[in-house]
Scaffold this motif. Sequence first.
Motif, short mmCIF file in Angstrom:
data_model
loop_
_atom_site.label_atom_id
_atom_site.label_comp_id
_atom_site.label_asym_id
_atom_site.label_seq_id
_atom_site.Cartn_x
_atom_site.Cartn_y
_atom_site.Cartn_z
N LEU A 79 0.83 -1.20 0.00
CA LEU A 79 0.00 0.00 0.00
C LEU A 79 0.87 1.26 0.00
O LEU A 79 0.56 2.24 -0.69
N LYS A 80 1.95 1.22 0.73
CA LYS A 80 2.89 2.35 0.72
C LYS A 80 3.49 2.55 -0.67
O LYS A 80 3.71 3.68 -1.11
N ASP A 81 3.75 1.45 -1.37
CA ASP A 81 4.26 1.54 -2.74
C ASP A 81 3.23 2.18 -3.66
O ASP A 81 3.57 3.02 -4.51
N SER A 82 1.96 1.82 -3.48
CA SER A 82 0.90 2.44 -4.27
C SER A 82 0.82 3.93 -3.99
O SER A 82 0.65 4.74 -4.91
N LEU A 83 0.93 4.31 -2.74
CA LEU A 83 0.89 5.73 -2.38
C LEU A 83 2.05 6.48 -3.03
O LEU A 83 1.88 7.61 -3.51
N HIS A 84 3.22 5.87 -3.05
CA HIS A 84 4.38 6.49 -3.69
C HIS A 84 4.10 6.72 -5.18
O HIS A 84 4.37 7.81 -5.71
N LYS A 85 3.55 5.71 -5.84
CA LYS A 85 3.25 5.84 -7.27
C LYS A 85 2.19 6.90 -7.51
O LYS A 85 2.25 7.65 -8.49
N LEU A 86 1.20 6.97 -6.63
CA LEU A 86 0.10 7.93 -6.78
C LEU A 86 0.47 9.34 -6.30
O LEU A 86 -0.31 10.27 -6.45
N ARG A 87 1.66 9.46 -5.70
CA ARG A 87 2.15 10.75 -5.18
C ARG A 87 1.22 11.29 -4.10
O ARG A 87 0.90 12.48 -4.05
N MET A 88 0.80 10.40 -3.22
CA MET A 88 -0.14 10.77 -2.16
C MET A 88 0.34 10.27 -0.81
O MET A 88 1.06 9.28 -0.74
N GLU A 89 -0.09 10.95 0.23
CA GLU A 89 0.22 10.51 1.59
C GLU A 89 -0.84 9.58 2.13
O GLU A 89 -0.57 8.79 3.04
#
Length: 269
Positions: A79-89
């Motif tokens: 999930l943290k990887d997805s957030l990184h890709k989405l540029r979101m916290e």
Amino acid sequence: MNIPSIGLGTFRLQGQTVIDAVATGLELGYRHIDTAQIYANESEIGGAIAASAVPRDELFVTTKIWTEHLAGAKLIPSLKDSLHKLRMERLDLALIHWPSPGDAVPVAESLQALREAQRQGLTRLIGVSNFTIRHMEEAIAAVGADAIATNQVEIHPYLPNRAVADFAQRHGIHLTAYMPLAYGKVMTDPVIGAIAARHGATPAQVALAWSLRQGFAVIPSSTRRANLESNLRAASIALSDADMAAIGALAQGPAARIANPDGLAPRWD
């Protein structure tokens, strides 16, 4: 913010195609964007959102955890990887995309990890996708029905998924309808076409309005500006009880199911 009733689905949209679809959608007024780890487009969607003028707090962004990441130790890192890709916290909604094939990872293990991700502030809401009644029962036992923001399942006039919908309604679980246009099949349906003509609407708008009136969110996908704009107007169509009954009579049962991948799909209700 509740789950916006009309969202932009991005299944099978990649590269510049998904960038353009999201950019156009945001310009037209979409504020609900749905993606998934397996769609391989989170980075492009994140870029399109970052490049838009829409403030992050006006958006509702959903992603879905892929089956390889359902084990307790893997879910939060993915999930943290997805957030990184989405540029979101933080996400607005994180879903379990499919029940673990063969129940290799218990529903309780995945849901409890997702609940922990919520506690850590990685996602505002959590939920499930493609969950059968049995899997919903296991999810409720694990985290409680109140914690499950939605079950995202295939629903369209030919596959109303009534058993799942009735169970979800009894337990206060919201539903999100994916493939709500049956991959375009509704466009040529004479019953839906006649209803659309009476309302001065398109068949797609009528099919979406049918789901919306039942209280479902819908996430149709399109790359054409005219269709994206038209789909948004489905919320203004007021179908009559007779319209709803006529569309309801189009149900075809299990043969109408579109998303039924071998080795992944559960035993459907």
